[in-house]
Design a protein around this motif. Structure first.
Motif, PDB file in Angstrom:
ATOM      1  N   ARG A  37       6.824 -11.765   2.787  1.00 15.68           N
ATOM      2  CA  ARG A  37       7.546 -10.587   3.265  1.00 15.68           C
ATOM      3  C   ARG A  37       6.619  -9.730   4.139  1.00 15.68           C
ATOM      4  NH1 ARG A  37      12.370  -8.046   1.428  1.00 15.68           N
ATOM      5  NH2 ARG A  37      13.115  -9.871   0.358  1.00 15.68           N
ATOM      6  N   ARG A  38       5.387  -9.560   3.728  1.00 14.87           N
ATOM      7  CA  ARG A  38       4.473  -8.692   4.460  1.00 14.87           C
ATOM      8  C   ARG A  38       4.112  -9.317   5.830  1.00 14.87           C
ATOM      9  NH1 ARG A  38      -0.939  -6.358   1.816  1.00 14.87           N
ATOM     10  NH2 ARG A  38      -1.537  -8.522   2.154  1.00 14.87           N
ATOM     11  N   ASP A  39       3.912 -10.620   5.859  1.00 13.17           N
ATOM     12  CA  ASP A  39       3.606 -11.285   7.142  1.00 13.17           C
ATOM     13  C   ASP A  39       4.768 -11.128   8.113  1.00 13.17           C
ATOM     14  OD1 ASP A  39       1.233 -12.020   6.117  1.00 13.17           O
ATOM     15  OD2 ASP A  39       1.724 -14.156   5.817  1.00 13.17           O
ATOM     16  N   ALA A  40       5.983 -11.321   7.566  1.00 15.60           N
ATOM     17  CA  ALA A  40       7.167 -11.202   8.417  1.00 15.60           C
ATOM     18  C   ALA A  40       7.263  -9.779   8.967  1.00 15.60           C
ATOM     19  CB  ALA A  40       8.418 -11.557   7.632  1.00 15.60           C
ATOM     20  N   ALA A  96       5.692 -14.071  -7.374  1.00 17.80           N
ATOM     21  CA  ALA A  96       5.822 -12.684  -6.889  1.00 17.80           C
ATOM     22  C   ALA A  96       4.851 -12.439  -5.744  1.00 17.80           C
ATOM     23  CB  ALA A  96       5.549 -11.705  -8.024  1.00 17.80           C
ATOM     24  N   SER A  97       3.647 -12.958  -5.896  1.00 20.57           N
ATOM     25  CA  SER A  97       2.633 -12.759  -4.868  1.00 20.57           C
ATOM     26  C   SER A  97       3.039 -13.432  -3.560  1.00 20.57           C
ATOM     27  CB  SER A  97       1.297 -13.300  -5.359  1.00 20.57           C
ATOM     28  OG  SER A  97       0.322 -13.091  -4.382  1.00 20.57           O
ATOM     29  N   ASP A  98       3.598 -14.646  -3.665  1.00 17.84           N
ATOM     30  CA  ASP A  98       4.028 -15.361  -2.451  1.00 17.84           C
ATOM     31  C   ASP A  98       5.159 -14.621  -1.739  1.00 17.84           C
ATOM     32  OD1 ASP A  98       2.148 -17.246  -2.763  1.00 17.84           O
ATOM     33  OD2 ASP A  98       3.480 -18.808  -3.607  1.00 17.84           O
ATOM     34  N   VAL A  99       6.097 -14.143  -2.570  1.00 14.51           N
ATOM     35  CA  VAL A  99       7.204 -13.389  -1.987  1.00 14.51           C
ATOM     36  C   VAL A  99       6.646 -12.189  -1.231  1.00 14.51           C
ATOM     37  CG1 VAL A  99       9.145 -11.877  -2.540  1.00 14.51           C
ATOM     38  CG2 VAL A  99       8.959 -14.124  -3.643  1.00 14.51           C
TER      39      VAL A  99
END
Lengths: 158, 544
Positions: free
Chosen positions: B159-162, B152-155
């Protein structure tokens, strides 16, 4: 005093100035004959034998008082043409003008005027200059010149 | 493993929040729990953001706080123990915990719980928790929660970086597009790669049209050389950036002046990649500069005219003034002569003749000179006033039938011309835009001048003609008169150059007046002449 048989020619477009020159020269004691010309064309016609007007007489001695700023043909051009004519070139020409432009003075001297006198545009100075001119005239050698040869001189230039 | 794949698959097509909820649900299901949550830890473990709960938890609560709410980590209950120990924590006897803070009233009761932290670079970035498993939590449950928490954290991070990159790009594009100056990326072979709308507006081409053209195609031919040299210096790394004022040719052939700042973008290895142009439209400034130059020229001309007026006042006016002075002296002398002649002694000596001479000749002649000189001064002063008025008078610009005007003026000169044996021919003339009465005056002076300097030796022929040259109407009055020597030609328009000061009528300033009028119409006046052949006086006036 200049010889009385010398005819003094005055080329000056302003009647008043011509008259003042005439009167003041006479007051210096001159009794010579004066002939007045109103522009450059008239004096050239007279000296070089062109046109319908009077022409100079053979073997007569002439002296010209020449203004620079004149209508039709200005004084500098008159001087140039007279000095290019074989006989007329011997006649002494005294430039009497209001112009003190160094370029005009240099050009007239180069073309061979005998003297250059600046007329002051102030009456007393003017009278003084003309009186000086009267004195000067006595020192000018005025040669006799032969009869004109019609318009050949002008044609030669054209 | 299958749960992980399901979450990733779901995340690809759903929002971040939905994906996180699915991850919690999977963790809840794998561990057989009744509740589940996921919190992000921000600000260096200081606060919790994005508090998400499993579908079951959210449904079981009477109300949940806002998902985006920030909660200081210090307010966390025992479920926050994982933050401090940085390892998964199991409380199988929740009720028996001594440091329990109690639950908010909306919270589902907790019997036992398992909370796992997500560690990134030694910091806790998220917590995932499940609770209320009917039996005690064991190591297998810990593995499942840790795995899904990390997922979940990676997702979330990806997502936030993108999002951040997209946002940054959006802002950059916005800046590029919204900039009040033209901007472009230009390839090394000087093709337009990317342009903003403002640049299209400045250059007058659409984006598509620009991309088919090179910089040189649009650059004014006279400005290409300098630009090319400067670009080469940029490529040679001699300069970092340069600004150049240059002209571009728009599709309608109009010229736009631009100030272009150019720099070069290089790859990290220093290889040139593309040029960046920042283009500012400076046409308005250039126009203002031109206008300033024109006004300066006009000012110079006026000053020159003023100097000439002073010259006239000091020379041309003084000469008749001297006559007035001279002949008043002559009059004085005449009066002196007269009074001495009238004394008895003098009368006997000089006699009646001398007195007649003075009264009938000397005095009238002096008076005549005084009067004509005064008249000459008057003419000159009136002429100066005319010129001064022309310089100031308001102009009424309108389209003019110049041919009609010239014919009328020629008719006015007809009787004078006949007396001189001359003929005036007016040809067809192009129209122009000007002040009717001023343009009429120009023709009066030009024809008057031609008549004045005819050669008596041949019949005078005066021809008035006109043509259109480079957007200007050019009118020429040609005569076959005496002509003017080359050295005097450029002086005929000067105020004080009167070739014929004895002109019966007028003040001899006709050509000065002509030049002043034409100057006010933004035109030019010039002369060509040959002595003995004739004179051509020409003036130009704008057509529109």
């Amino acid at each position: 005093m200049v010889d009385t048989d010398v005819t003094i020619l005055i080329a000056e477009d302003d009647d008043g100035q011509a008259d003042l020159i005439d009167r003041n020269l006479r007051r210096t004691g001159l009794t010579n004959r004066f002939i007045r010309f109103h522009d450059g064309q008239e004096i050239l016609d007279f000296m070089l034998g062109d046109g319908d007007g009077a022409h100079r007489e053979p073997d007569q001695r002439y002296l010209l008082l020449l203004d620079i700023r004149m209508p039709k043909i200005d004084g500098i051009e008159v001087l140039r043409r007279l000095k290019a004519a074989p006989e007329a070139r011997k006649m002494p020409v005294i430039v009497v003008t209001t112009s003190d432009d160094p370029q005009d003075v240099a050009q007239c001297r180069e073309l061979g005027c005998s003297h250059y006198i600046t007329k002051p545009v102030e009456y007393h100075g003017f009278v003084h200059a003309i009186r000086q001119l009267g004195l000067l005239l006595s020192a000018v050698d005025v040669p006799r010149i032969a009869a004109p040869r019609g318009g050949t001189v002008l044609q030669g230039r054209a | 493993m299958r749960a992980k794949l399901r979450v990733l698959e779901f995340a690809a097509t759903h929002s971040l929040e939905e994906a996180i909820v699915v991850a919690i649900d999977e963790a809840e299901a794998l561990t057989g729990s009744g509740i589940g949550f996921f919190h992000f830890v921000d600000d260096g473990e200081q606060s919790l953001t994005l508090q998400a709960w499993s579908t079951q938890t959210a449904g079981g609560m009477c109300k949940t706080p806002n998902a985006g709410a920030h909660l200081p980590t210090s307010d966390a209950g025992v479920w926050g123990d994982a933050l401090t120990v940085r390892e998964p924590v199991i409380h199988n006897d929740y009720a028996g915990l001594p440091h329990r803070k109690g639950l908010p009233e909306w919270h589902t009761p907790v019997v036992r719980e398992l909370v796992a932290p997500v560690l990134r670079s030694g910091r806790v970035v998220a917590l995932m928790g499940v609770g209320n498993k009917p039996t005690d939590y064991a190591a297998v449950d810990v593995d499942a929660v840790v795995c899904l928490a990390n997922l979940a954290s990676d997702v979330f991070q990806t997502r936030r970086d993108a999002d951040r990159i997209r946002e940054s790009e959006d802002r950059l594009r916005g800046t590029f597009e919204q900039a009040a100056v033209g901007m472009a990326e230009v390839s090394l072979d000087r093709r337009w790669l990317r342009v903003n709308q403002r640049l299209c507006d400045i250059l007058g081409y659409s984006r598509a049209e620009l991309k088919e053209r090179t910089v040189e195609d649009l650059c004014h031919p006279e400005d290409r050389g300098a630009d090319s040299r400067l670009l080469s210096r940029l490529l040679a790394d001699e300069v970092q950036t340069y600004s150049i004022e240059q002209r571009y040719v728009r599709p309608d052939q109009s010229i736009v002046w631009a100030n272009r700042t150019t720099s070069l973008v290089r790859s990290p290895e220093g290889k040139p990649r593309y040029f960046v142009f920042v283009v500012e439209d400076i046409s308005a400034r250039k126009q203002a500069e031109d206008e300033a130059r024109r006004l300066n020229a006009e000012l110079d001309r006026r000053n020159c005219e003023l100097a000439q007026v002073i010259h006239v006042a000091s020379h041309d006016l003084r000469s008749p003034l001297m006559n007035v002075q001279g002949f008043s002296h002559e009059l004085q002398m005449s009066v002196d002569d007269l009074s001495s002649a009238l004394t008895y002694e003098g009368y006997r000596l000089t006699g009646k003749d001398r007195i007649s001479q003075i009264v009938l000749n000397d005095i009238p002649e002096s008076l005549r000179h005084v009067q004509s000189s005064v008249a000459a001064m008057d003419r000159l002063i009136r002429g100066l006033l005319t010129i001064s008025r022309l310089g100031r008078a308001a102009m009424q610009l309108e389209p003019l039938d110049v041919a009609g005007i010239a014919v009328e003026v020629a008719e006015g000169f007809e009787s004078q011309a006949r007396k001189l044996g001359a003929a005036i021919h007016v040809q067809d003339l192009p129209p122009c835009v000007g002040d009717a009465s001023m343009i009429r005056q120009v023709f009066v002076h030009l024809m008057d001048n031609a008549l004045k300097y005819l050669d008596p030796a041949r019949p005078g022929v005066i021809v008035v003609s006109g043509e259109v040259v480079d957007g200007e109407a050019v009118y020429t009055v040609e005569d076959n008169g005496i002509g003017i020597a080359a050295e005097h030609q450029d002086r005929v328009f000067e105020l004080y150059h009167r070739l014929n000061p004895r002109a019966d009528e007028g003040e001899g300033l006709g050509l000065s007046i002509t030049r002043t009028i034409i100057g006010r119409h933004q035109g030019r006046a010039w002369i060509t002449s040959r002595v003995g052949r004739g004179t051509r006086l020409s003036v130009s006036v704008p057509i529109s």
